[in-house]
Design a protein around this motif. Structure first.
Motif, PDB file in Angstrom:
ATOM      1  N   ASP A  16     104.217  27.862   8.734  1.00 15.30           N
ATOM      2  CA  ASP A  16     103.490  26.950   9.614  1.00 15.30           C
ATOM      3  C   ASP A  16     103.734  25.483   9.290  1.00 15.30           C
ATOM      4  O   ASP A  16     103.199  24.605   9.951  1.00 15.30           O
ATOM      5  CB  ASP A  16     101.988  27.232   9.566  1.00 15.30           C
ATOM      6  CG  ASP A  16     101.625  28.527  10.271  1.00 15.30           C
ATOM      7  OD1 ASP A  16     102.427  29.012  11.073  1.00 15.30           O
ATOM      8  OD2 ASP A  16     100.532  29.034  10.007  1.00 15.30           O
ATOM      9  N   GLN A  17     104.527  25.188   8.281  1.00 16.79           N
ATOM     10  CA  GLN A  17     104.806  23.786   7.954  1.00 16.79           C
ATOM     11  C   GLN A  17     105.644  23.121   9.040  1.00 16.79           C
ATOM     12  O   GLN A  17     105.357  22.018   9.478  1.00 16.79           O
ATOM     13  CB  GLN A  17     105.521  23.686   6.605  1.00 16.79           C
ATOM     14  CG  GLN A  17     104.827  24.389   5.460  1.00 16.79           C
ATOM     15  CD  GLN A  17     103.346  24.105   5.388  1.00 16.79           C
ATOM     16  OE1 GLN A  17     102.918  22.956   5.402  1.00 16.79           O
ATOM     17  NE2 GLN A  17     102.527  25.149   5.326  1.00 16.79           N
ATOM     18  N   LEU A  18     106.691  23.805   9.485  1.00 14.68           N
ATOM     19  CA  LEU A  18     107.632  23.271  10.476  1.00 14.68           C
ATOM     20  C   LEU A  18     108.013  24.398  11.408  1.00 14.68           C
ATOM     21  O   LEU A  18     108.469  25.455  10.969  1.00 14.68           O
ATOM     22  CB  LEU A  18     108.884  22.728   9.772  1.00 14.68           C
ATOM     23  CG  LEU A  18     110.034  22.254  10.656  1.00 14.68           C
ATOM     24  CD1 LEU A  18     109.611  21.039  11.473  1.00 14.68           C
ATOM     25  CD2 LEU A  18     111.247  21.912   9.789  1.00 14.68           C
ATOM     26  N   TYR A  19     107.825  24.189  12.724  1.00 14.98           N
ATOM     27  CA  TYR A  19     108.188  25.202  13.711  1.00 14.98           C
ATOM     28  C   TYR A  19     109.228  24.613  14.648  1.00 14.98           C
ATOM     29  O   TYR A  19     109.042  23.520  15.185  1.00 14.98           O
ATOM     30  CB  TYR A  19     106.954  25.648  14.501  1.00 14.98           C
ATOM     31  CG  TYR A  19     107.251  26.821  15.408  1.00 14.98           C
ATOM     32  CD1 TYR A  19     107.231  28.117  14.918  1.00 14.98           C
ATOM     33  CD2 TYR A  19     107.557  26.623  16.751  1.00 14.98           C
ATOM     34  CE1 TYR A  19     107.512  29.195  15.741  1.00 14.98           C
ATOM     35  CE2 TYR A  19     107.837  27.699  17.573  1.00 14.98           C
ATOM     36  CZ  TYR A  19     107.816  28.981  17.064  1.00 14.98           C
ATOM     37  OH  TYR A  19     108.092  30.045  17.871  1.00 14.98           O
ATOM     38  N   ILE A  20     110.311  25.347  14.852  1.00 15.81           N
ATOM     39  CA  ILE A  20     111.433  24.853  15.653  1.00 15.81           C
ATOM     40  C   ILE A  20     111.743  25.881  16.734  1.00 15.81           C
ATOM     41  O   ILE A  20     111.915  27.061  16.431  1.00 15.81           O
ATOM     42  CB  ILE A  20     112.674  24.664  14.760  1.00 15.81           C
ATOM     43  CG1 ILE A  20     112.364  23.753  13.573  1.00 15.81           C
ATOM     44  CG2 ILE A  20     113.846  24.136  15.584  1.00 15.81           C
ATOM     45  CD1 ILE A  20     113.355  23.872  12.443  1.00 15.81           C
ATOM     46  N   THR A  21     111.823  25.433  17.992  1.00 18.77           N
ATOM     47  CA  THR A  21     112.214  26.333  19.069  1.00 18.77           C
ATOM     48  C   THR A  21     113.552  25.895  19.639  1.00 18.77           C
ATOM     49  O   THR A  21     113.690  24.790  20.149  1.00 18.77           O
ATOM     50  CB  THR A  21     111.177  26.347  20.209  1.00 18.77           C
ATOM     51  OG1 THR A  21     111.109  25.062  20.798  1.00 18.77           O
ATOM     52  CG2 THR A  21     109.807  26.748  19.706  1.00 18.77           C
ATOM     53  N   SER A  22     114.528  26.697  19.520  1.00 26.09           N
ATOM     54  CA  SER A  22     115.834  26.616  20.168  1.00 26.09           C
ATOM     55  C   SER A  22     116.501  25.256  20.194  1.00 26.09           C
ATOM     56  O   SER A  22     117.002  24.816  21.225  1.00 26.09           O
ATOM     57  CB  SER A  22     115.746  27.145  21.603  1.00 26.09           C
ATOM     58  OG  SER A  22     114.951  26.315  22.415  1.00 26.09           O
ATOM     59  N   ASN A  23     116.531  24.553  19.120  1.00 25.90           N
ATOM     60  CA  ASN A  23     117.292  23.317  19.043  1.00 25.90           C
ATOM     61  C   ASN A  23     117.758  23.089  17.613  1.00 25.90           C
ATOM     62  O   ASN A  23     117.376  23.806  16.705  1.00 25.90           O
ATOM     63  CB  ASN A  23     116.515  22.096  19.573  1.00 25.90           C
ATOM     64  CG  ASN A  23     115.088  22.050  19.132  1.00 25.90           C
ATOM     65  OD1 ASN A  23     114.443  23.063  18.987  1.00 25.90           O
ATOM     66  ND2 ASN A  23     114.569  20.877  18.901  1.00 25.90           N
TER      67      ASN A  23
END
Length: 168
Positions: free
Chosen positions: A153-160
């Motif tokens: 939950d620190q860093l969430y990345i979606t498709s990039n």
């Protein structure tokens, strides 16, 4: 502060304390082709977001600011719906603490440097979006204790693509 439907503007926001509001501290909606220069913002204990900037073809530069204890996201920079846009966000030397949502949420090109993002109830930094050629950079930052249940939950990345350097 609430600003609606303004285009081709330059917003200078310096040394502002926006605390204890029943809704957003600083709320900019339907803003297009505008530039935001922010320094020394303090948005705390608000009933919703600390700062929300929503619109198209905007750029924002924020430094030396703190968003804490807001009842939603600390800082949100939303892009328009056109997938070829190049809205841009730069945040440096700032803190996002104990917000009841994300610390930072954006779907735009972004560069983050020297941030401290701690104890937000959802993700520390949530990066969404994914148009071709988009990049997001995170460097020399601390993300810790965010999210209610998971270490991711620190860093969430979606498709990039995200470039991460010297981040704890």
């Amino acid at each position: 502060l609430y600003v609606h439907s303004s285009n081709y503007c330059d917003f200078q926001l310096n040394e502002i304390n926006a605390n204890d509001n029943s809704s957003h501290a600083l709320y900019f909606t339907s803003i297009s082709y505008s530039d935001f220069d922010m320094s020394g913002l303090r948005c705390a204990n608000n009933g919703s977001r600390g700062v929300l900037i929503d619109g198209s073809y905007n750029s924002a530069d924020m430094r030396y600011s703190i968003m804490n204890d807001n009842q939603s996201t600390g800082f949100q920079f939303s892009c328009g719906t056109n997938s070829t846009e190049k809205d841009s966000l730069s945040i440096s030397n700032s803190g996002f603490f104990r917000n009841s949502g994300y610390g930072v949420l954006t779907g735009c090109q972004a560069e983050f440097e020297h941030l401290t993002v701690l104890d937000n109830s959802s993700h520390g930094i949530y990066l969404e979006g994914g148009f071709y050629g988009m990049s997001q950079i995170l460097s020399s930052s601390i993300l810790w204790g965010n999210g209610a249940s998971s270490s991711w939950d620190q860093l969430y990345i979606t498709s990039n693509f995200v470039n991460i350097a010297h981040t704890n």
